[in-house]
Design a protein around this motif. Sequence first.
Motif, PDB file in Angstrom:
ATOM      1  N   LEU A   1     -42.852 -68.435 -48.291  1.00  0.00           N
ATOM      2  CA  LEU A   1     -43.278 -66.977 -47.666  1.00  0.00           C
ATOM      3  C   LEU A   1     -43.259 -67.148 -46.111  1.00  0.00           C
ATOM      4  O   LEU A   1     -43.793 -65.958 -45.517  1.00  0.00           O
ATOM      5  CB  LEU A   1     -44.836 -66.974 -48.125  1.00  0.00           C
ATOM      6  N   LEU A   2     -42.457 -67.926 -45.619  1.00  0.00           N
ATOM      7  CA  LEU A   2     -42.419 -67.952 -44.134  1.00  0.00           C
ATOM      8  C   LEU A   2     -41.560 -66.682 -43.652  1.00  0.00           C
ATOM      9  O   LEU A   2     -41.980 -66.145 -42.669  1.00  0.00           O
ATOM     10  CB  LEU A   2     -41.466 -69.196 -43.815  1.00  0.00           C
ATOM     11  N   HIS A   3     -40.586 -66.212 -44.333  1.00  0.00           N
ATOM     12  CA  HIS A   3     -39.848 -65.027 -43.942  1.00  0.00           C
ATOM     13  C   HIS A   3     -40.958 -63.709 -44.228  1.00  0.00           C
ATOM     14  O   HIS A   3     -40.724 -62.780 -43.341  1.00  0.00           O
ATOM     15  CB  HIS A   3     -38.494 -64.924 -44.835  1.00  0.00           C
ATOM     16  N   LEU A   4     -41.588 -63.683 -45.196  1.00  0.00           N
ATOM     17  CA  LEU A   4     -42.472 -62.602 -45.371  1.00  0.00           C
ATOM     18  C   LEU A   4     -43.443 -62.471 -44.274  1.00  0.00           C
ATOM     19  O   LEU A   4     -43.778 -61.600 -43.957  1.00  0.00           O
ATOM     20  CB  LEU A   4     -43.370 -62.902 -46.744  1.00  0.00           C
ATOM     21  N   ASP A   5     -43.784 -63.682 -44.001  1.00  0.00           N
ATOM     22  CA  ASP A   5     -44.976 -63.728 -42.815  1.00  0.00           C
ATOM     23  C   ASP A   5     -44.185 -63.333 -41.595  1.00  0.00           C
ATOM     24  O   ASP A   5     -45.059 -62.513 -40.789  1.00  0.00           O
ATOM     25  CB  ASP A   5     -45.490 -65.206 -42.763  1.00  0.00           C
ATOM     26  N   GLY A   6     -43.000 -63.471 -41.530  1.00  0.00           N
ATOM     27  CA  GLY A   6     -42.331 -63.100 -40.186  1.00  0.00           C
ATOM     28  C   GLY A   6     -42.205 -61.719 -40.286  1.00  0.00           C
ATOM     29  O   GLY A   6     -42.445 -60.875 -39.302  1.00  0.00           O
ATOM     30  N   LEU A   7     -42.036 -61.137 -41.328  1.00  0.00           N
ATOM     31  CA  LEU A   7     -41.575 -59.542 -41.645  1.00  0.00           C
ATOM     32  C   LEU A   7     -42.953 -58.900 -41.357  1.00  0.00           C
ATOM     33  O   LEU A   7     -42.920 -57.942 -40.662  1.00  0.00           O
ATOM     34  CB  LEU A   7     -41.175 -59.168 -43.040  1.00  0.00           C
ATOM     35  N   ALA A   8     -44.330 -59.593 -41.713  1.00  0.00           N
ATOM     36  CA  ALA A   8     -45.345 -58.755 -41.291  1.00  0.00           C
ATOM     37  C   ALA A   8     -45.685 -58.467 -40.057  1.00  0.00           C
ATOM     38  O   ALA A   8     -45.913 -57.755 -39.306  1.00  0.00           O
ATOM     39  CB  ALA A   8     -46.701 -59.463 -42.164  1.00  0.00           C
ATOM     40  N   ASP A   9     -45.668 -59.809 -39.215  1.00  0.00           N
ATOM     41  CA  ASP A   9     -45.527 -60.110 -37.847  1.00  0.00           C
ATOM     42  C   ASP A   9     -44.777 -58.900 -37.193  1.00  0.00           C
ATOM     43  O   ASP A   9     -45.044 -58.304 -35.937  1.00  0.00           O
ATOM     44  CB  ASP A   9     -45.569 -61.281 -36.979  1.00  0.00           C
ATOM     45  N   TRP A  10     -43.364 -58.953 -37.423  1.00  0.00           N
ATOM     46  CA  TRP A  10     -42.301 -58.246 -36.909  1.00  0.00           C
ATOM     47  C   TRP A  10     -42.599 -56.423 -36.983  1.00  0.00           C
ATOM     48  O   TRP A  10     -42.731 -55.858 -35.938  1.00  0.00           O
ATOM     49  CB  TRP A  10     -41.003 -58.190 -37.593  1.00  0.00           C
ATOM     50  N   ALA A  11     -43.393 -56.438 -38.324  1.00  0.00           N
ATOM     51  CA  ALA A  11     -43.653 -55.005 -38.540  1.00  0.00           C
ATOM     52  C   ALA A  11     -44.748 -54.427 -37.571  1.00  0.00           C
ATOM     53  O   ALA A  11     -44.759 -53.339 -37.052  1.00  0.00           O
ATOM     54  CB  ALA A  11     -43.952 -54.599 -40.000  1.00  0.00           C
TER      55      ALA A  11
END
Length: 230
Positions: free
Chosen positions: A63-73
Motif C-alpha cells: 500500500l506504499l503507493h496508495l499512501d503516497g497518493l493520499a499525501d500527494w492529493a
Amino acid sequence: MRNVLPFLTRIPIKGDFERIPNELWAFPLVALVSSALPTVLLYLKLPLANVLAVLALYWTIGLLHLDGLADWADGIMVKGDREKKIRVMKDVNTGIAGLFAVVMVLLIQVYSLQLLPFYALFLAELNSKYAILLALATKKPLGNGLGAYFMGGMNREQLAIGTLLYALLYLPTALFEPEALVGILGLVLGVYVVRLSLENFGGLNGDCLGAIAEITRAGTLLTLAFLWAL
C-alpha cells in the motif's frame, strides 16, 4: 531486477537496496510479477474477479503507493504557497482530499476491470511502472528522500533500456488486440501528474512517485474501459 523487485513488491526475496539506482531500467519488468496473480484471477473469471484482482494486486505490491497518493492529493488540494503544500503533503495525517483520491482510484480500477479482458491489468501495471521511470528521468528531486536517491542513478542509458523493455512487453498484446494500443494514452495522465507535482511542489519525492504510479494505472484501465464499452 532482483534488487528492484523486493522494493516495488512484497515478494519475499532478498535484494540490495543500494543497487536499485543502477537497475531502474528493470521497472517495466516488475509488471510481469506484480500483475501475475490478479491476471490469473481475471482469466479464470471467478465470482467478483474484478474485486479479487484488485485485492491481489495490493497484496502483491503493498500500500506504499496508495499512501503516497493520499499525501500527494492532500498537498495538491490545499490552498497556499509551495511551502504550505509541501508541509501538508508530508503531514502524517490523511485529509479528505487524500481519502477521496484513494477511494476514487480503487473504485475506478474495480469498476473498469469488470468491463475489460484479463490482460488489461498487466497493461495498466506496465504503464504504471514505466511512468515512474519517466518521472525519475526528470531529475528534479524534492528533498533528499527516495526520489532524490533514485534520480541520482538515472541516466539516458537506463531510460533507453527501460523504454525498449516497455515496448517489447506491450507489443505482444498490441499484435493480438490492436485496440489495446489506446492504453498507452494512460501514460498521459502520469505525465500530467508529474507536471502538476512540479508546478505545486517544485520537484518530485516518494509521495509524488506513488501518486504517479496509482493514477497512471487507474487512468489506463479507465481509458481501456471507455474503448471496450463503445
